[in-house]
Design a protein around this motif. Structure first.
Motif, PDB file in Angstrom:
ATOM      1  N   LEU A  11       0.829  -1.209   0.000  1.00 13.67           N
ATOM      2  CA  LEU A  11       0.000   0.000   0.000  1.00 13.67           C
ATOM      3  C   LEU A  11       0.866   1.264   0.000  1.00 13.67           C
ATOM      4  CD1 LEU A  11      -2.891  -1.042   2.422  1.00 13.67           C
ATOM      5  CD2 LEU A  11      -2.972  -0.850  -0.077  1.00 13.67           C
ATOM      6  N   GLN A  12       1.994   1.221   0.678  1.00 16.96           N
ATOM      7  CA  GLN A  12       2.926   2.353   0.654  1.00 16.96           C
ATOM      8  C   GLN A  12       3.481   2.553  -0.758  1.00 16.96           C
ATOM      9  OE1 GLN A  12       3.506   4.760   2.768  1.00 16.96           O
ATOM     10  NE2 GLN A  12       4.975   5.686   1.370  1.00 16.96           N
ATOM     11  N   GLN A  13       3.820   1.450  -1.408  1.00 16.64           N
ATOM     12  CA  GLN A  13       4.290   1.547  -2.796  1.00 16.64           C
ATOM     13  C   GLN A  13       3.200   2.130  -3.687  1.00 16.64           C
ATOM     14  OE1 GLN A  13       5.984  -2.149  -4.281  1.00 16.64           O
ATOM     15  NE2 GLN A  13       6.843  -2.580  -2.268  1.00 16.64           N
ATOM     16  N   TRP A  14       1.962   1.736  -3.439  1.00 11.20           N
ATOM     17  CA  TRP A  14       0.830   2.258  -4.223  1.00 11.20           C
ATOM     18  C   TRP A  14       0.727   3.770  -4.030  1.00 11.20           C
ATOM     19  CZ3 TRP A  14      -2.528  -0.918  -7.134  1.00 11.20           C
ATOM     20  CH2 TRP A  14      -3.580  -0.231  -7.755  1.00 11.20           C
ATOM     21  N   ARG A  15       0.894   4.210  -2.772  1.00  9.42           N
ATOM     22  CA  ARG A  15       0.846   5.657  -2.481  1.00  9.42           C
ATOM     23  C   ARG A  15       1.927   6.396  -3.267  1.00  9.42           C
ATOM     24  NH1 ARG A  15      -1.236   8.682   1.125  1.00  9.42           N
ATOM     25  NH2 ARG A  15      -1.861   7.011   2.499  1.00  9.42           N
ATOM     26  N   GLU A  16       3.118   5.863  -3.260  1.00 12.35           N
ATOM     27  CA  GLU A  16       4.224   6.501  -3.969  1.00 12.35           C
ATOM     28  C   GLU A  16       3.959   6.551  -5.478  1.00 12.35           C
ATOM     29  OE1 GLU A  16       7.580   4.196  -2.680  1.00 12.35           O
ATOM     30  OE2 GLU A  16       7.421   4.954  -0.622  1.00 12.35           O
ATOM     31  N   LEU A  17       3.422   5.464  -6.015  1.00 11.01           N
ATOM     32  CA  LEU A  17       3.093   5.446  -7.447  1.00 11.01           C
ATOM     33  C   LEU A  17       1.985   6.440  -7.764  1.00 11.01           C
ATOM     34  CD1 LEU A  17       3.248   1.606  -8.190  1.00 11.01           C
ATOM     35  CD2 LEU A  17       4.806   3.370  -9.042  1.00 11.01           C
ATOM     36  N   SER A  18       0.992   6.551  -6.897  1.00 14.49           N
ATOM     37  CA  SER A  18      -0.108   7.498  -7.119  1.00 14.49           C
ATOM     38  C   SER A  18       0.391   8.938  -7.088  1.00 14.49           C
ATOM     39  CB  SER A  18      -1.203   7.305  -6.060  1.00 14.49           C
ATOM     40  OG  SER A  18      -1.834   6.060  -6.236  1.00 14.49           O
ATOM     41  N   GLN A  19       1.308   9.213  -6.183  1.00 15.05           N
ATOM     42  CA  GLN A  19       1.870  10.562  -6.123  1.00 15.05           C
ATOM     43  C   GLN A  19       2.712  10.852  -7.373  1.00 15.05           C
ATOM     44  OE1 GLN A  19       3.732  10.191  -2.280  1.00 15.05           O
ATOM     45  NE2 GLN A  19       1.954  11.036  -1.220  1.00 15.05           N
ATOM     46  N   ALA A  20       3.443   9.856  -7.831  1.00 13.95           N
ATOM     47  CA  ALA A  20       4.226  10.024  -9.062  1.00 13.95           C
ATOM     48  C   ALA A  20       3.306  10.190 -10.262  1.00 13.95           C
ATOM     49  CB  ALA A  20       5.158   8.831  -9.260  1.00 13.95           C
ATOM     50  N   GLU A  21       2.174   9.493 -10.260  1.00 13.25           N
ATOM     51  CA  GLU A  21       1.191   9.649 -11.337  1.00 13.25           C
ATOM     52  C   GLU A  21       0.671  11.081 -11.389  1.00 13.25           C
ATOM     53  OE1 GLU A  21      -1.319   5.611 -12.255  1.00 13.25           O
ATOM     54  OE2 GLU A  21      -1.893   6.784 -10.510  1.00 13.25           O
ATOM     55  N   PHE A  22       0.390  11.641 -10.230  1.00 10.44           N
ATOM     56  CA  PHE A  22      -0.107  13.021 -10.160  1.00 10.44           C
ATOM     57  C   PHE A  22       0.889  13.979 -10.811  1.00 10.44           C
ATOM     58  CE2 PHE A  22      -0.698  17.093  -7.915  1.00 10.44           C
ATOM     59  CZ  PHE A  22      -2.038  17.332  -8.214  1.00 10.44           C
ATOM     60  N   LYS A  23       2.150  13.804 -10.485  1.00 12.59           N
ATOM     61  CA  LYS A  23       3.184  14.662 -11.068  1.00 12.59           C
ATOM     62  C   LYS A  23       3.298  14.451 -12.575  1.00 12.59           C
ATOM     63  CE  LYS A  23       5.843  14.948  -6.818  1.00 12.59           C
ATOM     64  NZ  LYS A  23       7.043  14.530  -6.107  1.00 12.59           N
ATOM     65  N   ALA A  24       3.169  13.195 -13.015  1.00  9.98           N
ATOM     66  CA  ALA A  24       3.246  12.899 -14.451  1.00  9.98           C
ATOM     67  C   ALA A  24       2.068  13.523 -15.194  1.00  9.98           C
ATOM     68  CB  ALA A  24       3.282  11.391 -14.680  1.00  9.98           C
ATOM     69  N   ILE A  25       0.884  13.472 -14.597  1.00  8.25           N
ATOM     70  CA  ILE A  25      -0.297  14.076 -15.228  1.00  8.25           C
ATOM     71  C   ILE A  25      -0.120  15.584 -15.304  1.00  8.25           C
ATOM     72  CG2 ILE A  25      -2.780  14.493 -15.010  1.00  8.25           C
ATOM     73  CD1 ILE A  25      -2.930  11.699 -13.615  1.00  8.25           C
ATOM     74  N   GLN A  26       0.353  16.181 -14.223  1.00  6.81           N
ATOM     75  CA  GLN A  26       0.585  17.630 -14.210  1.00  6.81           C
ATOM     76  C   GLN A  26       1.562  18.035 -15.308  1.00  6.81           C
ATOM     77  OE1 GLN A  26       1.821  18.283 -10.081  1.00  6.81           O
ATOM     78  NE2 GLN A  26       0.068  19.654  -9.846  1.00  6.81           N
ATOM     79  N   ALA A  27       2.613  17.234 -15.484  1.00  9.06           N
ATOM     80  CA  ALA A  27       3.659  17.553 -16.457  1.00  9.06           C
ATOM     81  C   ALA A  27       3.286  17.124 -17.874  1.00  9.06           C
ATOM     82  CB  ALA A  27       4.970  16.881 -16.047  1.00  9.06           C
TER      83      ALA A  27
END
Length: 129
Positions: A11-27
């Motif tokens: 679940l921690q890995q999922w959180r990190e991936l979700s946060q990275a997804e947010f940054k990728a979508i923003q960029a």
């Protein structure tokens, strides 16, 4: 490693991936977003297996209300992250749709202006006999 710790780590890995997804979508980094989503898909298989192990180890907890589940808060926060990502992605999609509509309208305007100033060109046939 017991199932509880394994689930917590996943679940921690999922959180990190979700946060990275947010940054990728923003960029607008769609290639990276695709990679992150593939990683989440792989992670999901691990979560499913760990959950099955957890349910086998804790048969009474699987029957308890969701609010009493030890991962309820973590899962709730992950759902909020996924919702935020989905909303951001939908906003980006809407921007693209709006831009496409504007370009389509501009193309139509240019076509009308061109037809207004340029006369109709007759077809010219050449024969080779």
């Amino acid at each position: 490693m017991d199932a509880r710790q394994q689930i917590a780590d996943l679940l921690q890995q999922w959180r990190e991936l979700s946060q990275a997804e947010f940054k990728a979508i923003q960029a607008g980094d769609w290639a990276n977003l695709k990679t992150l989503q593939a990683a989440k898909e792989t992670l999901q298989h691990g979560l499913t297996a760990a959950r099955e192990t957890w349910n086998a180890e804790n048969p009474t907890l699987s029957l308890s209300p969701l609010s009493e589940h030890p991962f309820a808060d973590v899962v709730s926060s992950l759902v909020a992250l996924e919702t935020r990502n989905e909303q951001l992605l939908e906003a980006r999609r809407q921007k693209v749709r709006d831009r496409q509509l504007l370009l389509k309208q501009a193309r139509g305007n240019i076509r009308r202006v061109r037809h207004s100033y340029a006369g109709y060109a007759e077809a010219k046939w050449n024969s080779y006999s």
